[in-house]
Write a protein that holds these residues in place. Structure first.
Motif, PDB file in Angstrom:
ATOM      1  N   ASN A   1      -2.317   4.867  88.704  1.00  0.00           N
ATOM      2  CA  ASN A   1      -1.837   5.059  86.657  1.00  0.00           C
ATOM      3  C   ASN A   1      -0.095   5.009  86.798  1.00  0.00           C
ATOM      4  N   VAL A   2       0.070   6.023  87.942  1.00  0.00           N
ATOM      5  CA  VAL A   2       1.753   6.043  87.684  1.00  0.00           C
ATOM      6  C   VAL A   2       2.077   5.263  88.507  1.00  0.00           C
ATOM      7  N   ASN A   3       1.587   4.440  89.367  1.00  0.00           N
ATOM      8  CA  ASN A   3       2.446   3.811  90.312  1.00  0.00           C
ATOM      9  C   ASN A   3       2.371   2.038  89.410  1.00  0.00           C
ATOM     10  N   LYS A   4       0.897   1.382  89.052  1.00  0.00           N
ATOM     11  CA  LYS A   4       0.556   0.562  88.271  1.00  0.00           C
ATOM     12  C   LYS A   4       0.452  -0.543  89.357  1.00  0.00           C
ATOM     13  N   ASP A   5      -0.094   0.622  90.898  1.00  0.00           N
ATOM     14  CA  ASP A   5      -0.790   0.060  91.384  1.00  0.00           C
ATOM     15  C   ASP A   5      -1.952  -0.940  92.473  1.00  0.00           C
TER      16      ASP A   5
ATOM     17  N   ALA B   1      -2.720  -1.556  80.319  1.00  0.00           N
ATOM     18  CA  ALA B   1      -3.204  -0.554  81.660  1.00  0.00           C
ATOM     19  C   ALA B   1      -3.003   1.070  81.727  1.00  0.00           C
ATOM     20  N   HIS B   2      -2.447   1.531  81.321  1.00  0.00           N
ATOM     21  CA  HIS B   2      -2.316   3.413  81.210  1.00  0.00           C
ATOM     22  C   HIS B   2      -3.676   3.619  80.321  1.00  0.00           C
ATOM     23  N   GLN B   3      -4.551   2.916  79.870  1.00  0.00           N
ATOM     24  CA  GLN B   3      -5.633   3.143  78.807  1.00  0.00           C
ATOM     25  C   GLN B   3      -6.370   3.475  79.525  1.00  0.00           C
TER      26      GLN B   3
END
Length: 125
Positions: free
Chosen positions: A92-96, A49-51
């Motif tokens: 990205n930080v919160n995976k929202d 997800a981050h990538q």
């Protein structure tokens, strides 16, 4: 071999595209990466997800850096892209997923409007 052929085709598309077509490709790429980020979050694959989110952020940086500053509307595009970039970082930080959906919808609106503008420009010669 099939992978190399597909990559060669894709490289050819990019190198022969007009600036308008490249912008459309960036919008479509961002939408695709957001969908992949949402799927990765659903699968609890944080790294993937981050990538995908990073790829969208890179696209936004590219869109911002290639804007033609000679037109007054450029400032409005910059503001929207900056907003979308800040929201992508937050997502990205919160995976929202809800923030990703918000940015995806903005990209869809940009893409659809851009496609219309390209069609109108083509009709007008």
């Amino acid at each position: 071999m099939l992978h190399n052929a597909a990559q060669a085709y894709q490289n050819n598309q990019v190198t022969t595209a007009t600036p308008g077509e490249l912008t459309l490709m960036l919008y479509n790429g961002a939408i695709r990466f957001i969908k992949q980020a949402k799927a990765a979050i659903g699968q609890q694959n944080v790294e993937q997800a981050h990538q995908h989110c990073l790829r969208v952020q890179e696209i936004l940086y590219e869109l911002m850096s290639t804007l033609n500053r000679d037109y007054p509307i450029t400032e409005e595009f910059l503001k929207m892209y900056d907003y979308m970039l800040r929201r992508m970082i937050e997502a990205n930080v919160n995976k929202d997923v809800s923030i990703l959906s918000e940015v995806e919808e903005l990209f869809v609106q940009f893409r659809d409007t851009w496609k219309e503008a390209m069609a109108l420009a083509k009709q007008q010669g």
